[in-house]
Design a protein around this motif. Sequence first.
Motif, mmCIF file in Angstrom:
data_model
loop_
_atom_site.group_PDB
_atom_site.id
_atom_site.type_symbol
_atom_site.label_atom_id
_atom_site.label_comp_id
_atom_site.label_asym_id
_atom_site.label_seq_id
_atom_site.Cartn_x
_atom_site.Cartn_y
_atom_site.Cartn_z
ATOM 1 N N MET A 278 -15.642 13.510 -57.295
ATOM 2 C CA MET A 278 -16.232 13.073 -56.030
ATOM 3 C C MET A 278 -15.344 13.470 -54.853
ATOM 4 S SD MET A 278 -18.848 11.430 -54.810
ATOM 5 C CE MET A 278 -19.318 10.695 -53.266
ATOM 6 N N LEU A 279 -14.025 13.157 -54.998
ATOM 7 C CA LEU A 279 -13.111 13.489 -53.909
ATOM 8 C C LEU A 279 -13.076 14.994 -53.701
ATOM 9 C CD1 LEU A 279 -10.838 12.342 -51.990
ATOM 10 C CD2 LEU A 279 -9.256 13.119 -53.745
ATOM 11 N N ASP A 280 -12.910 15.718 -54.810
ATOM 12 C CA ASP A 280 -12.755 17.153 -54.706
ATOM 13 C C ASP A 280 -14.071 17.871 -54.435
ATOM 14 O OD1 ASP A 280 -10.429 18.444 -54.587
ATOM 15 O OD2 ASP A 280 -10.528 19.313 -56.597
ATOM 16 N N SER A 281 -15.164 17.276 -54.893
ATOM 17 C CA SER A 281 -16.420 18.005 -54.791
ATOM 18 C C SER A 281 -17.232 17.593 -53.574
ATOM 19 C CB SER A 281 -17.253 17.809 -56.050
ATOM 20 O OG SER A 281 -17.689 16.479 -56.127
ATOM 21 N N PHE A 282 -16.878 16.464 -52.958
ATOM 22 C CA PHE A 282 -17.691 16.066 -51.812
ATOM 23 C C PHE A 282 -16.864 15.629 -50.590
ATOM 24 C CE2 PHE A 282 -20.492 13.226 -49.393
ATOM 25 C CZ PHE A 282 -21.516 14.120 -49.142
ATOM 26 N N ILE A 283 -15.985 14.660 -50.783
ATOM 27 C CA ILE A 283 -15.296 14.091 -49.621
ATOM 28 C C ILE A 283 -14.394 15.114 -48.940
ATOM 29 C CG2 ILE A 283 -13.674 12.316 -48.868
ATOM 30 C CD1 ILE A 283 -14.832 10.568 -51.144
ATOM 31 N N LEU A 284 -13.566 15.798 -49.732
ATOM 32 C CA LEU A 284 -12.668 16.784 -49.128
ATOM 33 C C LEU A 284 -13.427 17.923 -48.452
ATOM 34 C CD1 LEU A 284 -9.487 17.235 -51.331
ATOM 35 C CD2 LEU A 284 -9.650 16.640 -48.924
ATOM 36 N N PRO A 285 -14.440 18.503 -49.136
ATOM 37 C CA PRO A 285 -15.190 19.556 -48.438
ATOM 38 C C PRO A 285 -15.795 19.074 -47.128
ATOM 39 C CG PRO A 285 -15.733 19.593 -50.752
ATOM 40 C CD PRO A 285 -14.831 18.412 -50.551
ATOM 41 N N VAL A 286 -16.345 17.866 -47.118
ATOM 42 C CA VAL A 286 -16.944 17.358 -45.879
ATOM 43 C C VAL A 286 -15.876 17.236 -44.794
ATOM 44 C CG1 VAL A 286 -17.985 15.342 -44.783
ATOM 45 C CG2 VAL A 286 -18.906 16.194 -46.932
ATOM 46 N N CYS A 287 -14.703 16.698 -45.175
ATOM 47 C CA CYS A 287 -13.626 16.568 -44.188
ATOM 48 C C CYS A 287 -13.209 17.928 -43.674
ATOM 49 C CB CYS A 287 -12.414 15.866 -44.804
ATOM 50 S SG CYS A 287 -12.730 14.151 -45.173
ATOM 51 N N ARG A 288 -13.118 18.901 -44.592
ATOM 52 C CA ARG A 288 -12.685 20.242 -44.173
ATOM 53 C C ARG A 288 -13.652 20.849 -43.169
ATOM 54 N NH1 ARG A 288 -10.879 21.547 -49.766
ATOM 55 N NH2 ARG A 288 -13.023 22.132 -50.114
ATOM 56 N N VAL A 289 -14.953 20.833 -43.477
ATOM 57 C CA VAL A 289 -15.859 21.494 -42.533
ATOM 58 C C VAL A 289 -16.026 20.679 -41.257
ATOM 59 C CG1 VAL A 289 -17.137 22.768 -44.296
ATOM 60 C CG2 VAL A 289 -17.984 20.566 -43.537
ATOM 61 N N SER A 290 -15.756 19.362 -41.337
ATOM 62 C CA SER A 290 -15.908 18.549 -40.124
ATOM 63 C C SER A 290 -14.701 18.632 -39.208
ATOM 64 C CB SER A 290 -16.133 17.076 -40.481
ATOM 65 O OG SER A 290 -17.145 16.940 -41.424
ATOM 66 N N ALA A 291 -13.519 18.906 -39.778
ATOM 67 C CA ALA A 291 -12.290 18.823 -38.973
ATOM 68 C C ALA A 291 -12.367 19.642 -37.684
ATOM 69 C CB ALA A 291 -11.076 19.230 -39.813
ATOM 70 N N PRO A 292 -12.760 20.930 -37.742
ATOM 71 C CA PRO A 292 -12.823 21.662 -36.457
ATOM 72 C C PRO A 292 -13.861 21.073 -35.513
ATOM 73 C CG PRO A 292 -13.630 23.030 -38.275
ATOM 74 C CD PRO A 292 -13.028 21.806 -38.878
ATOM 75 N N LEU A 293 -14.960 20.572 -36.063
ATOM 76 C CA LEU A 293 -15.977 19.962 -35.206
ATOM 77 C C LEU A 293 -15.419 18.734 -34.515
ATOM 78 C CD1 LEU A 293 -19.178 20.123 -37.469
ATOM 79 C CD2 LEU A 293 -18.510 21.661 -35.628
ATOM 80 N N ILE A 294 -14.693 17.919 -35.290
ATOM 81 C CA ILE A 294 -14.156 16.678 -34.732
ATOM 82 C C ILE A 294 -13.187 16.975 -33.596
ATOM 83 C CG2 ILE A 294 -12.666 14.707 -35.242
ATOM 84 C CD1 ILE A 294 -13.924 14.639 -38.040
ATOM 85 N N LEU A 295 -12.269 17.909 -33.845
ATOM 86 C CA LEU A 295 -11.282 18.223 -32.805
ATOM 87 C C LEU A 295 -11.967 18.715 -31.537
ATOM 88 C CD1 LEU A 295 -8.581 19.957 -35.007
ATOM 89 C CD2 LEU A 295 -8.334 17.806 -33.778
ATOM 90 N N ALA A 296 -12.897 19.659 -31.714
ATOM 91 C CA ALA A 296 -13.566 20.209 -30.533
ATOM 92 C C ALA A 296 -14.394 19.140 -29.834
ATOM 93 C CB ALA A 296 -14.445 21.389 -30.929
ATOM 94 N N ALA A 297 -15.049 18.288 -30.629
ATOM 95 C CA ALA A 297 -15.906 17.269 -30.031
ATOM 96 C C ALA A 297 -15.081 16.247 -29.255
ATOM 97 C CB ALA A 297 -16.743 16.582 -31.107
ATOM 98 N N LEU A 298 -13.906 15.892 -29.785
ATOM 99 C CA LEU A 298 -13.048 14.962 -29.045
ATOM 100 C C LEU A 298 -12.655 15.568 -27.702
ATOM 101 C CD1 LEU A 298 -10.621 13.485 -31.712
ATOM 102 C CD2 LEU A 298 -12.471 12.308 -30.522
ATOM 103 N N GLY A 299 -12.336 16.866 -27.735
ATOM 104 C CA GLY A 299 -12.004 17.550 -26.489
ATOM 105 C C GLY A 299 -13.172 17.491 -25.525
ATOM 106 N N GLY A 300 -14.352 17.807 -26.038
ATOM 107 C CA GLY A 300 -15.546 17.775 -25.192
ATOM 108 C C GLY A 300 -15.777 16.387 -24.623
#
Lengths: 334, 286
Positions: free
Chosen positions: B1-23
């Motif tokens: 679960m961690l390796d197959s779902f949670i980590l991938p979601v965090c990885r693809v979200s991380a750049p979105l989160i950083l940019a969105a916080l800036g926005g």
Amino acid sequence: MNIFKYRPLVMVSSVFLGMLLTDARAELKVGLVLEKSGKDDKSFNASAYQGLKRAEKELGVMTKTVEAPDNSAYESLQRAFAEKKFDLIVAIGFHQLEAVKKNAERFPDQKFLLVDEDAKKPNVRSVMFEEHEGSYLVGALAAMHAPSGKVGFIGGMDVPLIRRFQMGYEAGVKKVNPKAQLIVNYLGVTGEAWNNPPKAKEQALDQFQRGADVIYVAAGNSGMGVFDAAEAKKKLAIGVDSNQNWIKPGYVLSSMMKRVDDSVFETVKMMKDGKFTPGLVRVGLKSKGVDYALDQHNDKLVTADDRKKLEAIRADIISGKIKVPDYYISMKKK
Amino acid sequence: MLDSFILPVCRVSAPLILAALGGMWCERSGVIQIGLEGFMLVGSFFGAVYALNTSNPYIGLLMAGVAGMVLSSLYGMVVLRYRANQIVSGTAINLFAMGIPPFFSKIWFDSTGSTPPIPTAAQFQIAPLWITLALVALSAWAYHSSRFGLRLRFAGEHPDALQSAGVSISWKRWQGILISGFLAGLAGGTLSTYLSSSFIRNMSAGRGFIALAAVILGKWKPIPTVLACLLFGVTEIAQIRLQGVVLWGAEPVPVQWIQILPYLITIIVLAGAVGRSESPKALGNS
């Protein structure tokens, strides 16, 4: 008389003189129009660029390369070459079909080379590769290196051309291991699919997670992400178009090479010798237009036994004993 | 679960989160920010360049943020100093940013818009996820309970009140813009040094605009914005997972249907599921 008074005039006329002189050298001029992913995609466009550079060095022709910023630019880029009296204009990629058709009509005295599509014009040479045959070979190789019986495929943009890679690959996998399971992903349905390595890496990690041992990737620039994933998970990937074995030695099992470089080089050579022939040319395993890559980087991965089996399959495909399914044909039937 | 779902979601979200916080910070200060995509692009390019040259991904990531900030200062000059239209200048910044990597990569690497691969030793393992988490926490705290955050929000809500308290509105807006440049630059840096191993032309691939959608979806508040980014991350991963899967009938779901998921969800959510999304009152007035 003060000559400096006429300096602008002197400068302008000397520029014109210079232009006349360069034209008078009657050097063969070849213009190359690449896709958006550009000469450094380490794959399809890189292969065309290398072919042209080889022609420049060995045949002494004058070359110029441009990259299209988007798909609507092809027509004007080709036309710019044609208007500057380039003798041969090389258009890389199926996206350029319509643009080549138009420009070939408008400039009937100049020659065109189109790769991956058939323009059907009297001054265009069209080269199409039998990608499914080469993909069949690497599919067989993938199955030999997949003890779990699971292999992956990652395509760039979801278009018939890439489906053709997939179909040949799948058949090759099933030939070696009829029970093998294929996991398929496409990156997208727009041009961005060729330039998205982070997403390709996620897809590859997911496929490895689901048990795939080898992933074949046909996705231009995005392929880098798959090689990264293979390295991270200590699994294998198969590259495409150019020989990509060097990118991550030890993790790239082989590459399905499309010898776009050879096609470009040979066409330039034909022009140089005055033997240009228009029309559609299909190159496959037989004419070495497609092949699997073997070099010092994957020498240890592909065993002697593998090679023997692959050569047997190659011979069978060439002799027609093995019929590799072709997506283009199956598409027409539908 | 961690390796197959949670980590991938965090990885693809991380750049979105950083940019969105800036926005979010920028728009909270009252300046429309559609240049995130451009900041991300130059960030990912310079991040890759510095990670390559110093063999240190942290320096790469830092310089990615700095590069984004430098570009954002240009935006700040245009919209704050010269009062240009924010939508038009934001678009111009995005177009301008597209030309920067090819220009420098031609000089430095003789390539038309990509960098050589970054060696494995100079790549991140997991650190950017922790950095993102830290920045989320910092942003949420600053937003709700620091004097800095409150004043910045006032610049976008009641600039007159702020001015009568003796605080410079334009300085607060400058801060908002520079923060957005830095964070979006970091977001870009994670693309080239963490999520892949080189810069590829136009590799931001529309993520800046998705981040902007997340800001609106998250009602310009830090935690809801982060959740919106995670929602996009989940659809992205679901999209990967659902391809070629037979859900009903004999044929797998066509890939086009799966790929409209994020957009579909945005429309549905914006159209009512979360209620009215109200922008800062003084947004776009300068």
